[in-house]
Scaffold this active site. Structure first.
Site, PDB file in Angstrom:
ATOM      1  N   HIS A 110      22.007 -50.324  38.566  1.00  0.00           N
ATOM      2  CA  HIS A 110      22.870 -49.164  38.327  1.00  0.00           C
ATOM      3  C   HIS A 110      22.345 -47.947  39.079  1.00  0.00           C
ATOM      4  CE1 HIS A 110      23.448 -51.700  34.697  1.00  0.00           C
ATOM      5  NE2 HIS A 110      24.685 -51.294  34.758  1.00  0.00           N
ATOM      6  N   GLU A 161      35.781 -57.103  41.744  1.00  0.00           N
ATOM      7  CA  GLU A 161      35.789 -56.069  42.777  1.00  0.00           C
ATOM      8  C   GLU A 161      36.465 -56.570  44.049  1.00  0.00           C
ATOM      9  OE1 GLU A 161      33.231 -56.984  40.903  1.00  0.00           O
ATOM     10  OE2 GLU A 161      32.939 -55.213  39.644  1.00  0.00           O
TER      11      GLU A 161
END
Ligand code: TPP
Ligand code: TPP
Ligand code: MG
Ligand code: MG
Lengths: 423, 338, 423, 338
Positions: free
Chosen positions: D129, D60
């Protein structure tokens, strides 16, 4: 903005997309027995070739050959086979349980069982393991009862994580297996830190960690290699190159230009590439790396070349992005089949014994699941107390969390309040 | 008792911890042989050896990750991040790992890491040597957040942080390293030896986390603050001849809500002050708690005094810094009759 | 906790601490002219040796030898000498200005001038540069007026950064030089992104970036190498190994086990190690890398071996952590002296011309400073309007910032309000 | 007009942008050939080619850094971070670079990058998540922060974000991808085609940043919220038969303070609701602004409805999620006569 007609950005391409014929010619192979086994004190810079060759012990006929042959006792090989088979049967059943709605999520390690099992067996119980989510074989090889693992999958009243983690995010304090994180690669430099602490304390335990080749793109991979190199930490860093990261082929993690093991020598760390589906080769390489670590000869980066036989997880559908029968064409075969064949060759195993073992382990999985279910399932039986949500944020619960716990109790005690089990 | 500036007090805390606990290790960039760019670890490597006081690569993410691993193996690492502005490369390891290990393992593993880092402006450091990111960390469940305002507290809080079994991010307002600072850069610098909190016990002592310090009792208005702004706020209130109660939080997480609310209930007026930018800063949480807990006691809207919602610009240090003028303006507003 | 008596954590050690005799025997040298120059299309994996050898062109006698000799026109060498000398004189004067309290901070590049100057000259004006704080030579070689740089140092009314950045954090839109960040290494993967965009657009500009060897420990270094490798981006990634990162020796960035250039081949990128104080070698290597990038032959990682001659910055005192006269013992000498000697050998330079040039450039520095000061200093002259603080946070100023600007105006217009200039 | 769920609407926005601006590129993990794990980029690579819709390594930090570099070279990258929980490795590049480039270069360079990322809980994703980290980004000066609650807005806001010359972090509440969700997991799922905001213009249109949507006008209380909580709050208010004014912020930075204050001045009561943890969450900023601007209009303390100050636990998803019960409790409290 004007653009020229043709970009010259290079884009790695997958070996086979749906409808295409799998082509694994890109995988650099060495013949079994062909790679030399350097002294454990060899300096990283002098053994660079290990990072591009492929250490293999079992040849196509199931014979163990060459300098990396670990000469294990057949009994030990049988234990290895048992652990691998149990891992696979456990995976299969849990996958079915997920499909049946009994657990919310699952991840299989189909085709990669030798990685966890052989590596774990080559280490000592005091060595600390920092796994990824596809290393259930480590738990099984360390003898963690299936019951413990299953209760975690169920987030039930006997869950080691007290319901806080997604299924498969196990840990085992007693088994010296660290907690799995949903955030990829974070465990890699943590393992190095653990190993640094062992060295600081003058203890001779080592740390080992595993990440997928896809995850090696994360910064943590670099931090791990760098700190391991600088402090020559007693650590084994494993990249499980199963060729895929969800839908993305290993070329997108840099594997197209160079092996993952080759990163090691770049940092001054021994890098070694091994047939990840060859139990004996994986064992031997891990043993070699462990001896290096234990004698302060330095850290080792091992690339385990294998193939992700199954979907990424139960949330994934690989038919969308890769050839359907690709796993069957994988040039390094199946780790269980190969060890079985070897044992049979040695006269230490038979199809009948294999069948009997399969039946025994299947029964074990089923009985363990039954027992696990008595501690609660997603729909039935005892439930974890939601109060647990507020514990272990800190060692002692601060006031604001005690207050929030009260509010939560008030909410959930109202008639008609929604409860876990909804979707 | 001895005169110490804040650097010396922090050094003393680490010295004592290194001696008392063989598990304590100090690590960070330039902290070993050199003793740290602010000299907080001066002499410690010589005294305790290279294996207890470790120079590290320049990789904040790696420092925090390896500190976590060490702590899981029974050590108590104290990691220095050279400037708070440089903590972000380690943010994932702090947020996703350090803060979560106890929780996700149901207490089977924990990570008692202390992260020390100098923060705040006032030293002409420009936008990358002046930030106050403490608010961000207070939003991450599982991390304790501390900021002392004087040598005495700094030493006691750091000892507590190191001995705490939870991870602590320990912010050090670097403008206060050498002396208290009332926000007026044109005045001559005042050293700590002229201040009672510069008198520091040379031995072991602790200052608890979660216990605010009432720096000054007062009846007209409550000023909730921490770090450098403790002195700025006090000076502004004094200049206005206000009988202000000034609360130095010392620890932001856990937060001493009782002391805050008791005070605001008494004074009925409240100003919240910090150096960090205003929008979504920690002041918002403080204001919110006061509003929720003490709404009916409030005689005026709570005011925030903060840095502006811009980076910290090199040339406009004193126009950016929430100095006495900004505090006075807020105090004036909050004291206005309804 | 029990600790064994002896830790076995390895700790890199510096070549010489205060009071010790400098020992640079650890620096692996190749004789001038000894390293082969591979074809620009060579694959990274086939030229691994470049990353451990040391490309040198100028020998001890000032003769240019071997396959890397770039055969530059003497006029070009004279320009290079001029840029390097100007860089050094600029540094010296600005250092003095900082000591005199005229600027708040400064960083010199003493001994490393060839890196920026020769590299910049080997690139094209359309190539985008992503520098670190010790690359003032790039600005000078690109012809950015000293006036521009000085006004930045002064944060005055003509400051390109409008007072927002610490001194030395220059940029130049017109010069294609990106902004310097206080946060180390962040520019490295940004350069790769810029290069990827050039490739996507089919343009043949390349990007080049510089970081210190110490900063190569940051995650951004890894991201840069990885993305450059995967997409074969047209980028040149330079690690300036000046042996020190503030007080920390290069061994703490991993340089003890392996060269920094060797990281390249680990990622499948060409890695090349060059004598950073040899103008000709630096030029030749950069030219080679640029040609690779421009012909889509792939990215290159260059390690420039040099020595930080001065303190880290004006906030630093190296006497605390390294031997006093270490710079004089540096085996690769001084880049300006070496090019000067070479030019004299060629009959294209003389001591007298050197003296004249020095005088000319010193005068230029002084007159530029004088002019810069007319746009405001820390204590005198026109001041930047503090309103500027609120601009450029966003393209359009949002309401809350307009309001804060009002409040700031009210504050600062009060009598006795503190103003910049305090300490 | 067509029926679209939120995924389809986002896909349509990117499709239109790819066609309209040759400078737009889409990038991220699994977003190319595969079309993204949530399928938001499905078909785009086939349509626009591998050089406009790029699969990336799993890094990322590298994704955001290279996107910045691309944007400096004239592209408009739209980077997907697969889950908001995984944005932290890119935090330094966002905070120290993306947010600062225009400022530190006085506008000579800028970085018009859009970062799309699914956030929030309700899908049994467990602690990694399910996070809602938007509050953290709102504290970083120089970044715009957006969170849509429905397909129509999602498309219009994403187009605006991509065309905006400032960097935008675009949070997508994943529980709303397939349909509105009122917080009751036991009810059958409702698809977007049953909702007016699931009617989406197939062509180009924009929804401005900084303009809140009054989802429902009302007189008794103002509920300020965004994302998933828009529907939960509406359901709770409806169940209580309250004439609530419900404000869907849509963009958190810039924030539509006028709409908020106009409403609170009218109703005199206010509840702020989000999924994220409470302590130092964005709700604190909202509450603070309302308190500062509308104090004298308030008839009761502003209430916050939020997730608890713990990670988001897998087994206690619905005890954690701020459902209707939690909203009702807050509404009841805020409606109590003084
Ligand atoms: C920081 C972070 N980014 C993205 C993800 C989403 N994600 C989960 S698994 C995965 C693929 C990992 O592939 P690889 O490392 O090769 O391991 P494998 O699944 O093949 O065992 C991705 C992208 C994540 N969990 N964490
Ligand atoms: C992210 C980050 N961490 C730490 C620092 C503090 N710092 C500034 S310069 C420096 C040393 C860098 O050394 P090197 O990369 O070798 O460059 P050199 O100064 O030798 O040119 C450090 C640690 C910083 N600016 N940014
Ligand atoms: Mg993989
Ligand atoms: Mg250096």
């Amino acid at each position: 903005m004007r653009m020229k007609k043709h970009s010259h950005l290079h884009l790695p391409s997958a070996p086979a997309r749906p409808g295409e014929a799998p082509d694994f010619s890109y995988v650099a192979l060495s013949p079994a027995g062909a790679v030399a086994r350097p002294d454990i004190n060899a300096r990283a810079r002098d053994i660079g070739s290990l990072s591009v060759e492929l250490v293999r012990v079992l040849d196509d006929a199931g014979e163990a050959v060459g300098p990396w042959h670990p000469h294990l006792d057949p009994a030990e090989l049988q234990i290895g086979l048992r652990h691998m088979l149990l891992t696979r049967l456990y995976d299969e059943r849990m996958q079915r349980n997920q499909r049946a709605g009994k657990i919310s999520f699952y991840i299989r390690s189909l085709g990669e069982e030798a990685v966890s099992v052989a590596q774990c067996m080559a280490l000592r119980p005091g060595d600390m393991l920092f796994p990824s989510y596809r290393n259930q074989g480590l738990h099984i090889a360390r003898g963690i009862p299936l019951l413990d693992l299953m209760c975690q999958l169920l987030s039930n009243t006997r869950d080691m994580c007290k319901g806080r983690q997604l299924p498969v995010m196990y840990h085992s304090k007693a088994g010296n297996i660290f907690s799995i994180s949903g955030n990829l690669a974070t465990q890699f430099p943590q393992a190095v830190g653990w190993a640094m602490a062992a060295a600081i304390k003058g203890e001779d335990h080592l740390a080992a960690s595993w990440i997928g080749e896809g995850s090696s793109a994360e910064a943590d991979f670099h931090h791990a290699l760098l700190f391991a190199s600088v402090y020559q930490a007693p650590v084994i860093l494993n990249v499980v190159n199963n060729q895929w990261a969800i839908s993305t082929f290993q070329g997108y993690a840099g594997g197209e230009q160079r092996s993952f093991a080759a990163r090691g020598p770049g940092y001054g760390i021994a890098g070694i590439r091994v047939d990840g589906n060859d139990f004996l080769a994986v064992y031997a390489v891990t043993q070699w790396a462990a001896e290096r670590a234990r004698t302060a000869a330095g850290p080792t980066l091992i690339e385990l070349v294998t193939y992700r036989g199954a979907a990424h997880s139960t949330s994934d559908d690989p038919a969308r992005y890769r050839a359907k029968d690709d796993h069957e064409h994988w040039p390094l075969g199946d780790p269980i089949q190969r060890l079985k064949q070897h044992l049979i060759k040695l006269g230490e195993w038979s199809e009948a014994r294999h069948q009997a073992l399969t039946t025994e382990l299947e029964a074990l999985v089923i009985s363990s699941w039954k027992e696990a279910s008595t501690f609660g399932t997603m729909t039935e039986g005892p439930k974890l107390n939601a109060d647990l949500m507020f514990e272990d944020v800190f060692k002692e619960m601060p006031k604001n969390l005690r207050k929030q716990r009260e509010l939560m109790r008030a909410e959930t005690s109202r008639p008609g309040a929604p409860r876990a089990g909804g979707k | 008792m001895a005169n110490m500036n804040m650097i010396q007090a922090l050094n003393s805390a680490m010295d004592i911890m290194l001696k008392k606990h063989p598990s304590v290790v100090i690590m960070g960039e330039d902290i070993g042989y050199f003793g740290g760019v602010f000299r907080a670890t001066e002499g410690l490597q010589r005294k305790y050896g290279e294996h207890r006081v470790l120079d590290t690569p320049i990789a904040e993410g790696g420092i925090i990750a390896t500190a976590i691993g060490m702590s899981v193996n029974g050590l108590r690492p104290v990691a220095e991040i050279q400037f708070a502005d440089y903590i972000y490369p380690g943010f994932d390891q702090i947020c996703s790992e350090l803060a979560r290990i106890r929780y996700r393992t149901a207490g089977d593993f924990c990570a008692p890491v202390t992260i020390r880092t100098p923060c705040g402006g006032g030293i002409r450091g420009g936008q990358t040597h002046s930030q106050s990111p403490e608010g961000i960390f207070t939003h991450v469940s599982g991390i304790k957040v501390v900021m002392p305002s004087n040598p005495y507290d700094a030493k006691g809080l750091l000892i507590t942080a190191i001995e705490d079994d939870d991870p602590v991010v320990f912010f050090e307002p670097k403008r206060l390293y050498n002396g208290p600072f009332d926000g007026d850069p044109t005045k001559p610098a005042v050293p700590w030896n002229a201040h009672p909190k510069g008198q520091v016990d040379e031995g072991y002592y602790t200052v608890p986390l979660g216990k605010a310090d009432i720096v000054r009792t007062g009846s007209e208005v409550t000023i909730i603050t921490y770090g450098t702004m403790v002195f700025v706020a006090a000076a502004a209130a004094a200049a206005m001849n206000l009988d202000a109660e000034i609360i130095d939080l010392r620890s932001l997480v856990p937060l001493d809500v009782d002391t805050i609310c008791t005070s605001v209930r008494k004074t009925g007026r409240c100003v919240v002050a910090h150096e960090a930018t205003r929008f979504s800063g920690f002041g918002a949480e403080l204001l919110s708690i006061v509003q929720e807990e003490c709404f009916w006691d409030l005689e005026a809207p709570i005011q925030r005094v903060t840095g502006w919602d811009t980076p910290y610009p090199h040339a406009f240090e004193w126009e950016y810094f929430p100095g006495q003028a900004r505090v006075s303006m807020a105090l004036k507003t909050v004291m206005e009759p309804a």
